[in-house]
Write a protein that holds these residues in place. Structure first.
Motif, PDB file in Angstrom:
ATOM      1  N   TYR A 108       6.557  -2.018  -4.298  1.00 10.99           N
ATOM      2  CA  TYR A 108       7.058  -2.205  -2.938  1.00 10.99           C
ATOM      3  C   TYR A 108       7.997  -3.406  -2.894  1.00 10.99           C
ATOM      4  O   TYR A 108       9.078  -3.359  -2.308  1.00 10.99           O
ATOM      5  CB  TYR A 108       5.855  -2.403  -2.011  1.00 10.99           C
ATOM      6  N   SER A 149       4.590   2.041  -1.885  1.00 11.27           N
ATOM      7  CA  SER A 149       5.936   1.711  -2.348  1.00 11.27           C
ATOM      8  C   SER A 149       6.982   2.732  -1.925  1.00 11.27           C
ATOM      9  O   SER A 149       8.167   2.523  -2.157  1.00 11.27           O
ATOM     10  CB  SER A 149       5.937   1.577  -3.871  1.00 11.27           C
ATOM     11  N   SER A 202      10.154   1.557   0.020  1.00  8.69           N
ATOM     12  CA  SER A 202      11.067   0.735  -0.770  1.00  8.69           C
ATOM     13  C   SER A 202      11.826   1.577  -1.784  1.00  8.69           C
ATOM     14  O   SER A 202      13.009   1.342  -2.031  1.00  8.69           O
ATOM     15  CB  SER A 202      10.290  -0.344  -1.524  1.00  8.69           C
TER      16      SER A 202
END
Lengths: 340, 334
Positions: free
Chosen positions: A146, A86, A89
């Motif tokens: 994410y 993640s 993001s």
């Protein structure tokens, strides 16, 4: 499994003197990445005259900064046997938070940066809670983050990218300190403290023990859940820091900032010789991995190819790194069996 | 007497152990909610579009489910989709007869899947890293080869296949085929056995590597099939098509109750997960929100499914403990 025994059998077939001396058996985990880096640098210095220019080195140092920060954190997560997909993001989300606070709402730069780091840490804390407390697999929890963080960036500021980032921040990305770009210094500080904590402190040993054998660590009285939660939170905060640097270098905040950062960071860590199964880690290898990835990207750009070729090279580099790591582990396993 | 009163809550808990139940519940609730609040949802055109969307993700998800059942993961399916789609697109624009292009696309997709399978079994590399690398490699190779050009339009006889309900029919056929394969054939049982315990399977003499290679091959073929249907519907194709679909496919599989470490779950669950994707995606559009916000929903339903899994595990563990107490008269020491 059968591979290991095969390798052991082959090692045993060697004459005794060759077995004892075999230098390959004692290679440090950074060997593979060092070889790749040296070959890449030599090749580029001969074929691309611009490669050896001072400006190009400064560019490489700057471009390594964000990935270096993220990869240092990723090394810790992979050392515990987890993975965090993640971070890219979260960089996008934090970048927009920074832009929205400092430009749209007109907050002071320092407070915006602190909130930006806080948002990153909050994302990391959510990951950590889901993984450590709820007991989800790390790939699922961070997969959810994410998806959610990238969409969350659009909620923060629906108009897409924000320009007119405060000049103090943009100028900071252009400054040098002792001949090295300031943003690279931040990455160096993060990496060095990461290495010192991992190698020289109790906390670092706990991380490695946790990755080596989670159950044994728990039974020896380690607060496994707390350690894991702290690591994911710290990595979230590092993603916030990377977002500050990305925003400063690009002079805009955009929701797509940090796309593919997670893959570059994971590639750098694996390339550097940290096994994906956890329990062992090397920050030095990670940093060499980061530099290798950046040098390869730089080389592709110098050769006049586009971003697609950079992606191709990174993909191939990742495969080579995994293969080299597997080969090295087999050598190590063989040498252990020979010794025993 | 006391037994009878105790059995009632236990029956309710037993429902939690049906792995597809949360997915079915989410799907039904969202369909009922949408058809009540948004009349546009019920129109034939909209339902056709939802069916097509479900088909594109669903076919990918069915292949992905097989891979996850063996305990692996394939992050490269969407890149494989783009690669095989672009190959077919290039051939059709170059004037090759479309059935030939279809065969070529499936061959390329199968080859892509086989590359994954070979790297994972022959070189024994971790699936997540191999397919992360091939995700990048497939996507970038096809971008370089096509120079990110858009290929359109295709011959009418091909493009007509994508309109209407054909994609959904193909999806249903794929689900039935793969579901029967996992439930009724030796190969399917072996796939699930490998996911349950790879070591045990290997020690029992199963050709673990050959089965894994075949599973990644099937996942590749599913990506190719999905690519062809998507091309036919959109009547164009380019190298960036379906980016992010690997996430939707994995989310669908997980939401459908397939255990990520393998060995438990069904193709039907993955198909339900894909249907949830299509319906909620449609909900965003019907409510006038931007499609990019779908990430929030994906995140939320992945989390919901993961919580369901945790809950299910607790229920099963407590059942196991209760059974243990009944048999041995004491708690199993942990």
């Amino acid at each position: 499994m059968s591979d290991r025994t095969d390798a052991a059998r082959r090692a045993k077939a060697l004459p005794r003197s060759a077995r004892r001396k075999g230098p390959l058996n004692r290679l440090p985990p950074e060997t593979g990445v060092a070889v790749v880096l040296i070959i890449a640098v030599l090749y580029l210095s001969f074929t691309q005259p611009y490669f050896l220019q001072r400006d190009n080195f400064r560019l490489i140092a700057k471009q390594s900064a964000e990935i270096g920060i993220l990869a240092t954190g990723m090394t810790y997560i992979i050392a515990t046997g987890g993975i965090d997909i993640s971070v890219g993001s979260v960089v996008g989300l934090c970048s927009l938070v920074l832009g929205a606070l400092s430009v749209v709402l007109g907050w002071s730069l320092w407070i915006s940066i602190i909130v930006c780091l806080g948002v990153g840490a909050a994302c990391g804390l959510i990951n950590g809670l889901l993984i450590a407390r709820v007991g989800m697999p790390s790939i699922i929890a961070t997969l959810a983050m994410y998806a959610a963080a990238r969409a969350g960036a659009l909620l923060v500021h629906s108009g897409g990218h924000i320009s007119n980032i405060p000049t103090d921040l943009v100028n900071f990305a252009q400054t040098d300190f002792a001949g090295v770009p300031s943003v690279a210094w931040i990455a160096i500080i993060v990496a060095v403290s990461g290495a010192v904590i991992l190698r020289r402190t109790n906390a670092g040993r706990l991380v490695l023990a946790l990755g080596g054998n989670r159950e044994a660590s728990r039974m020896s009285g380690v607060n496994v859940k707390l350690v894991e939660m702290l690591i994911y939170t710290a990595v979230g905060m590092l993603a916030g820091l990377a977002a500050v640097i990305t925003t400063a270098r690009a002079a805009t905040a955009e929701p797509n900032a940090g796309t593919t950062y997670e893959i570059q960071a994971i590639t750098a860590v694996v390339l550097g010789g940290t096994p994906i199964t956890g329990g062992r880690a090397t920050i030095l290898g990670t940093i060499l991995g980061v530099i290798t990835v950046t040098v390869l990207r730089d080389g592709v750009a110098l050769a006049g190819q586009d971003a697609n070729m950079q992606q191709l090279i990174i993909g191939v580099a990742l495969l080579i790194a995994v293969e080299v790591e597997r080969w090295r582990l087999r050598q190590a396993a063989a040498s252990i069996e020979v010794a025993a | 007497m006391s037994n009878r009163t105790a059995s009632r809550p236990r029956k309710i808990f037993a429902l939690f152990t049906i792995r597809e139940l949360p997915a079915l519940a989410i799907l039904l609730v969202s369909i009922v909610w949408l058809s009540l609040t948004r009349p546009a949802f019920r129109s034939i055109d909209n339902l056709t579009a939802v069916g097509q969307d479900a088909a594109f993700v669903g076919i990918l998800a069915c292949g992905e489910a097989l891979v996850i059942l063996t305990g692996g993961i394939d992050l490269s399916v969407a890149a494989n989709l783009a690669m095989s789609g672009c190959v077919a697109g290039m051939m059709m624009i170059a004037g090759v007869a479309w059935p030939l292009a279809v065969v070529a696309a499936l061959a390329v997709a199968g080859l892509g899947g086989l590359v994954n399978g070979v790297l994972i079994t022959y070189r024994r590399l971790p699936p997540i890293l191999v397919t992360l690398a091939t995700w990048f490699i497939f996507r970038s190779i096809i971008s370089i080869v096509t120079h990110s050009r858009n290929y359109a339009p295709f011959p009418n006889s091909f493009a007509n296949l994508g309109g209407g309900n054909l994609p959904f029919v193909v999806f249903v056929l794929v689900v039935i085929g793969l579901a029967l394969m996992t439930l009724r054939t030796r190969f399917g049982r072996r796939v699930i056995a490998i996911g349950g315990s790879e070591t045990a399977s290997e020690l029992s003499g199963l050709p673990v590597d050959a089965i894994k290679r075949r599973v990644y091959l099937i996942a590749g073929l599913c990506a190719g099939l999905s690519a062809l249907l998507m091309m036919a519907r959109n009547n164009n194709v380019e190298s960036s098509v379906a980016s992010g679909y690997e996430l939707h496919a994995i989310a669908a599989v997980v939401v459908g109750g397939v255990r990520l470490s393998g060995g438990e779950g069904t193709i039907l669950g993955a198909a339900l997960g894909a249907a949830i994707y299509a319906v909620l995606h449609d909900a965003l559009i019907l409510y006038g929100q931007r499609a990019e916000l779908y990430g929030l929903i994906t995140g939320a339903i992945i989390l919901a499914a993961a919580f369901g899994e945790v809950l299910r595990r607790r229920v099963e563990e407590s059942k196991y403990k209760a059974a243990n107490i009944a048999v041995t008269g004491e708690t199993a020491s942990k």
